[in-house]
Each structure stands twice: as structure tokens, then as C-alpha cells.
Enzyme design. Structure first.
Site, PDB file in Angstrom:
ATOM      1  N   GLU A   1     -34.924 -52.347  40.127  1.00  0.00           N
ATOM      2  CA  GLU A   1     -33.595 -52.958  40.281  1.00  0.00           C
ATOM      3  C   GLU A   1     -33.585 -54.075  41.325  1.00  0.00           C
ATOM      4  O   GLU A   1     -32.710 -54.944  41.282  1.00  0.00           O
ATOM      5  CB  GLU A   1     -32.552 -51.882  40.625  1.00  0.00           C
ATOM      6  CG  GLU A   1     -32.604 -51.311  42.029  1.00  0.00           C
ATOM      7  CD  GLU A   1     -33.720 -50.312  42.286  1.00  0.00           C
ATOM      8  OE1 GLU A   1     -33.834 -49.844  43.430  1.00  0.00           O
ATOM      9  OE2 GLU A   1     -34.498 -50.004  41.335  1.00  0.00           O
TER      10      GLU A   1
ATOM     11  N   CYS B   1     -37.842 -44.145  43.381  1.00  0.00           N
ATOM     12  CA  CYS B   1     -38.223 -43.880  44.773  1.00  0.00           C
ATOM     13  C   CYS B   1     -37.671 -42.516  45.219  1.00  0.00           C
ATOM     14  O   CYS B   1     -38.176 -41.484  44.790  1.00  0.00           O
ATOM     15  CB  CYS B   1     -37.766 -45.029  45.669  1.00  0.00           C
ATOM     16  SG  CYS B   1     -38.591 -45.064  47.283  1.00  0.00           S
TER      17      CYS B   1
ATOM     18  N   HIS C   1     -39.030 -49.909  42.794  1.00  0.00           N
ATOM     19  CA  HIS C   1     -37.627 -50.288  42.623  1.00  0.00           C
ATOM     20  C   HIS C   1     -37.473 -51.453  41.636  1.00  0.00           C
ATOM     21  O   HIS C   1     -37.349 -52.605  42.052  1.00  0.00           O
ATOM     22  CB  HIS C   1     -37.039 -50.738  43.967  1.00  0.00           C
ATOM     23  CG  HIS C   1     -36.895 -49.667  44.986  1.00  0.00           C
ATOM     24  ND1 HIS C   1     -35.732 -48.960  45.163  1.00  0.00           N
ATOM     25  CD2 HIS C   1     -37.769 -49.180  45.897  1.00  0.00           C
ATOM     26  CE1 HIS C   1     -35.895 -48.083  46.147  1.00  0.00           C
ATOM     27  NE2 HIS C   1     -37.118 -48.198  46.602  1.00  0.00           N
TER      28      HIS C   1
END
Length: 206
Positions: free
Chosen positions: A179, A82, A177
Site C-alpha cells: 500500500e 506486516c 507494505h
């Protein structure tokens, strides 16, 4: 995994903890990087999501901009998610006045490309280099890649062709994202690059 290289997460702003936790879960030795000497200790750096203009300003305030640029030039693997993708792009479209990037990825990236009203959305992405299953991708005020240079590999696109994941040599970037969804394969790819870089660096220092 024994013998894994030390890798860093740029810890100036953004979702630092999520990246560190995911990397540690993969067996990596993680350093939170805020100073040039901490960057010197690692074989790869994750640049997290957050606010790209804030990370840019803080990187200059903490004396990190030039060391990161030098590390990119030296071939250190970096993975930007991002805002991190924006910071690795050579060209930032719609940046705030005076905004700079670290550069290295021969791409043009547009900030907040889906508009501020669409705060986030989720979708399934086919990422051939990662194999099956598809990647569950979360986009949060996400950028998109609008131009891709000749040496850049497109790893994933939305159904309309919008590019959202790229790699150029040891630099990896995603608009989304992984994660936050527990998707580990991009980080595993990054760790493989860091391991290779660490081996090369050791062999030149013996």
C-alpha cells in the site's frame, strides 16, 4: 467496479488510511472496522501494518478478537500486511509477554526479524502468481515467515529463501507494505477472494 462487495480495514491502529485509499481506488466499498457489527457488514478484512502487540491489545479491548477469529473460521478472506501477517499467524515468535494472534495461517512468524537497526529496506520481488512486472516491496521493521505448514502456498521469497508472502485458502499475508508503493495486485487478489465469499454467503441466505 459496480457490485463490488463491502470490505473492511481493521481500524484500531496502523496504516489504515493507506489501505482504505488503495482499496477505494480499486472501486471497493470500504468500511473502517472497529466493532463486531461493522465486521458483520463486510465480506473481507484487511489487517494493516502497525504494532502487532498494540493491535492485539486493542482488539481485545474493543471486543474484536473473538469475532475476527470466528470470521476466519467461517472463511472470510483476510489480508494482513506486516503486523497484520503476525496477527494472522498461528505461531508468533519473539512476541511480547502475553501477546496473542487471531491465527488461521498455519505459519510461524518472527517479529522484527531484520533487527531494529534496519528500520526499512526496499527490494524487487518475483511473485509468480501475480505475473510480471516484479513487485517493488518496502519492508519496515518487517516480520518473516520461519515455518510454513503443508496447506500454505509460498507466494514470494527473498533471494536467500526467506519467505515474505503466503496464502492459505482465503487468508493472504505479506511481510511488506504494497500500500505504500501503490502496488495494487495483492489487494486485487484479496478483493477477488472477498467477491467470491460474498457470492457464497448470498447464495446460502436466499
Amino acid at each position: 467496479m459496480a457490485g463490488n462487495p463491502q470490505v473492511g480495514v481493521l481500524a484500531l491502529q496502523g496504516d489504515v488510511r493507506e489501505h482504505a485509499a488503495l482499496l477505494e481506488g480499486l472501486g471497493a466499498d470500504v468500511v473502517l472496522v472497529r466493532r463486531p457489527e461493522e465486521l458483520d457488514a463486510v465480506a473481507g478484512l484487511v489487517i494493516p501494518g502497525g504494532e502487532s502487540s498494540v493491535i492485539d491489545k486493542l482488539s481485545r479491548l474493543f471486543g474484536m478478537q473473538e469475532p475476527i477469529r470466528a470470521a476466519i473460521t467461517a472463511g472470510m478472506p483476510m489480508y494482513g500486511t506486516c503486523a497484520g501477517l503476525i496477527l494472522l499467524a498461528d505461531t508468533v515468535l519473539d512476541g511480547i509477554d502475553g501477546q496473542e494472534s487471531f491465527g488461521g495461517l498455519d505459519v510461524a512468524v518472527r517479529r522484527n526479524a531484520f533487527g531494529r537497526q534496519t528500520e526499512s529496506f526496499e527490494t524487487e520481488l518475483d511473485v509468480p502468481v501475480l505475473g510480471a512486472p516484479s513487485v517493488h516491496a518496502t519492508f519496515i521493521r518487517a516480520p518473516v515467515v520461519e515455518r510454513v505448514g503443508a496447506g500454505v502456498e509460498v507466494l514470494a521469497s527473498l533471494p536467500d529463501g526467506t519467505v515474505v508472502a503466503v496464502q492459505q485458502g482465503s487468508l493472504l499475508g505479506t511481510s511488506f507494505h504494497p500500500e505504500v508503493d501503490g502496488e495494487t495486485r495483492f489487494h486485487e487478489r484479496f478483493l477477488g477472494l472477498a467477491e467470491s465469499f460474498a457470492r457464497t454467503r448470498r447464495s446460502t441466505h436466499v
